[in-house]
Structures are given as C-alpha cells and as structure tokens.
Design an enzyme around this catalytic site. Structure first.
Site, PDB file in Angstrom:
ATOM      1  N   CYS A   1      33.994 -26.830 -77.589  1.00  0.00           N
ATOM      2  CA  CYS A   1      32.616 -26.583 -78.040  1.00  0.00           C
ATOM      3  C   CYS A   1      32.362 -25.069 -77.961  1.00  0.00           C
ATOM      4  CB  CYS A   1      31.637 -27.357 -77.161  1.00  0.00           C
ATOM      5  SG  CYS A   1      31.304 -26.585 -75.565  1.00  0.00           S
TER       6      CYS A   1
ATOM      7  N   HIS B   1      32.637 -28.965 -68.451  1.00  0.00           N
ATOM      8  CA  HIS B   1      33.643 -29.452 -69.401  1.00  0.00           C
ATOM      9  C   HIS B   1      35.022 -29.151 -68.830  1.00  0.00           C
ATOM     10  CE1 HIS B   1      30.983 -29.443 -73.305  1.00  0.00           C
ATOM     11  NE2 HIS B   1      30.518 -30.248 -72.370  1.00  0.00           N
TER      12      HIS B   1
ATOM     13  N   GLU C   1      37.588 -27.613 -69.997  1.00  0.00           N
ATOM     14  CA  GLU C   1      38.094 -26.248 -70.176  1.00  0.00           C
ATOM     15  C   GLU C   1      37.494 -25.286 -69.153  1.00  0.00           C
ATOM     16  OE1 GLU C   1      36.738 -28.309 -72.460  1.00  0.00           O
ATOM     17  OE2 GLU C   1      37.117 -27.589 -74.493  1.00  0.00           O
TER      18      GLU C   1
ATOM     19  N   CYS D   1      32.708 -23.549 -74.380  1.00  0.00           N
ATOM     20  CA  CYS D   1      34.082 -23.428 -73.883  1.00  0.00           C
ATOM     21  C   CYS D   1      34.880 -22.397 -74.682  1.00  0.00           C
ATOM     22  CB  CYS D   1      34.763 -24.788 -73.931  1.00  0.00           C
ATOM     23  SG  CYS D   1      34.036 -25.953 -72.758  1.00  0.00           S
TER      24      CYS D   1
END
Lengths: 160, 160
Positions: A92, A62, A64, A95
């Site tokens: 999420c 992801h 992040e 993260c």
C-alpha cells in the site's frame, strides 16, 4: 528478467515461500494474510512478519512495516541498504513509502492489489521524484498462491 | 474556512502550539523537529509525539505514525473516527496513507514540504480513489513557526 538470473555466479533464490509462510501464520491469528521477509546482502533472513493490525490495534502494523522495524533493530540502523524485501501482496502507499525511506534495494512482491496498492495503480508512488530513493521492483512472484490466500480469507469471512 | 469557525456553538481551537512543543522536544533529542497531537471528538489530547527515527533506528517512527499508534492504544481500536490530527509539517506519503487508514476525520498541518510531502506535491495522495477514506485537510496553520524550526535545525547541522 530477475536480477540474479543475469549473472550465473549469483543464482536467483526465491524467498516467497517464507513470505507465504508468514502470510499463513497471520491468517491463523485472524489477520489479513499478508507476509514479508527481509534478506540481508549476504542472503540471510534478518526479519519476518505478518500483518498484526488487529492484534495490535494499530493500522501501521502491516507486514512490511513490521519487517522493516525488526530488520532495523537487528542491523542497528534506520537504513537497510543492500537488503531485499519479499512480500506476498503489492504494498500500500504507506508501506511503499516506508520501503523507500528504509533504502531497501530490491522489492519482490506477489499478487497485485488494484484496490489498495500504491505502486501499479492509484498514486504509483515510485514514479514521483519526491521519493528520494526507489527500490528495484519485481512483481508477480508466486502471484496465484499469494492471491488465493487472500481470496479464501475474505470469502470465508463473508460466509461466516 | 476552518470547520469549527462556521458554527458559533463550536469555537475553533488551535492545537498547533502543542504540536510545536512536541517538535521542539524532538529537536532537543537531536531528531528532525516535527511534532503531532491527536484530539478526541470531545476535545481532549489522546496522544502526542515527536519524530523518533534516530532514537529508535526506525524509518517508520515519524511523529504522525507514533501519535496514531499511541492514540489507537488509548482508544483500543485501529480506527480513530471523529479524531483530529495536528502536525507541524505536511505529512509524507507514508504518514498520509496511515492517517487515511486510521480514519482520522480532520488533518491540520503547518508548513508545506515540497521536497518530501505527500499531499500538495508528488503523489498527492488524497486525490486517488484507492485511498478509501480521506480526512478533511487544513494547511498553513502557524506555518512560519513550524517552518522556522525546521530551517534552524538543518542550518545548525550544516554549520556544525
């Protein structure tokens, strides 16, 4: 409400346009359009990333996580005290936990994610004491633009 | 209770010794001794990893995330349907969320982690509907050996 705005000597600067640029670059690569940037204590971009889960065949990539990984490489530490992370979508749980473990000081995000987010709904990660550090959180920044990118992306995929 | 034990045609095999070997290798590198292996649907090890957060200056490089990343590379997919993950310690919220997103079918872990775990305490990640997939979970496997490694590691660091 935003932290910098209370102190006239440190004017508040939004970095959401840069995070949105990363989200658009991710979209151009066929990835879910989420983008992130990390800002150092002296106000410089130290890392930027968009989602790369498809390109890398890796659910952990992801925006992040990638931005944190790159910032840690740049800083030479697994802790990013005093740094801010800007991301276009509510993180999420994966993260959100990584942001806490990296000791990010402030998290700014755009759109809420009621389906998969880890902060406003579901596990509400920063409400639990076994996250030993929690960033300050500001949400809803350029939320319409951030959400529109995602909406357009998923709509175009349903049509095609 | 363990899944394979209910079916005499698929005898249950523990892979915790292999995960413990990864934990000991991590300890020898000066990392927190947590180890993980991922087993394919046909019963082969597809990835193994120990913690590398210190070596890589990266808070995301827990054993589970590295094992998932390596298994995804081996399989060429960001989804690991039918795979099992064995890890010596209860996953933190970051790893628990990544395990779910990778569609790991079964999670076996050793020691509980009341301080930083994400499953038995704190956010109890797999109790929330916005984790769209949840593995079957079996805990307490070789828990004493798994916990002892961690206890010895932190004790020796306090003394030295």
């Amino acid at each position: 409400m935003l932290r910098g705005m209370t102190d006239p000597k440190t004017p508040f600067t939004t970095w959401m346009p840069q995070a949105l640029a990363e989200a658009r670059a991710a979209q151009a690569r066929g990835e879910v359009p989420v983008g992130a940037v990390i800002i150092s204590p002296d106000g410089q971009i130290v890392a930027r990333a968009g989602n790369e889960t498809r390109a890398q065949h890796d659910p952990s990539t992801h925006a992040e996580i990638l931005a944190i990984r790159r910032a840690c490489q740049a800083v030479g530490s697994q802790r990013l005290e005093g740094h801010a992370l800007w991301v276009t979508l509510e993180p999420c749980p994966m993260c959100a936990a990584c942001i806490a473990m990296a000791r990010i000081e402030t998290l700014y995000y755009g759109a809420s994610d009621p389906k998969s987010g880890g902060l406003e709904s579901g596990p509400r990660l920063y409400t639990h004491p076994n996250l030993h550090h929690r960033p300050q959180v500001y949400n809803g920044i350029a939320a319409d633009q951030c959400a529109e990118l995602l909406r357009d992306f998923f709509q175009s995929r349903r049509i095609s």
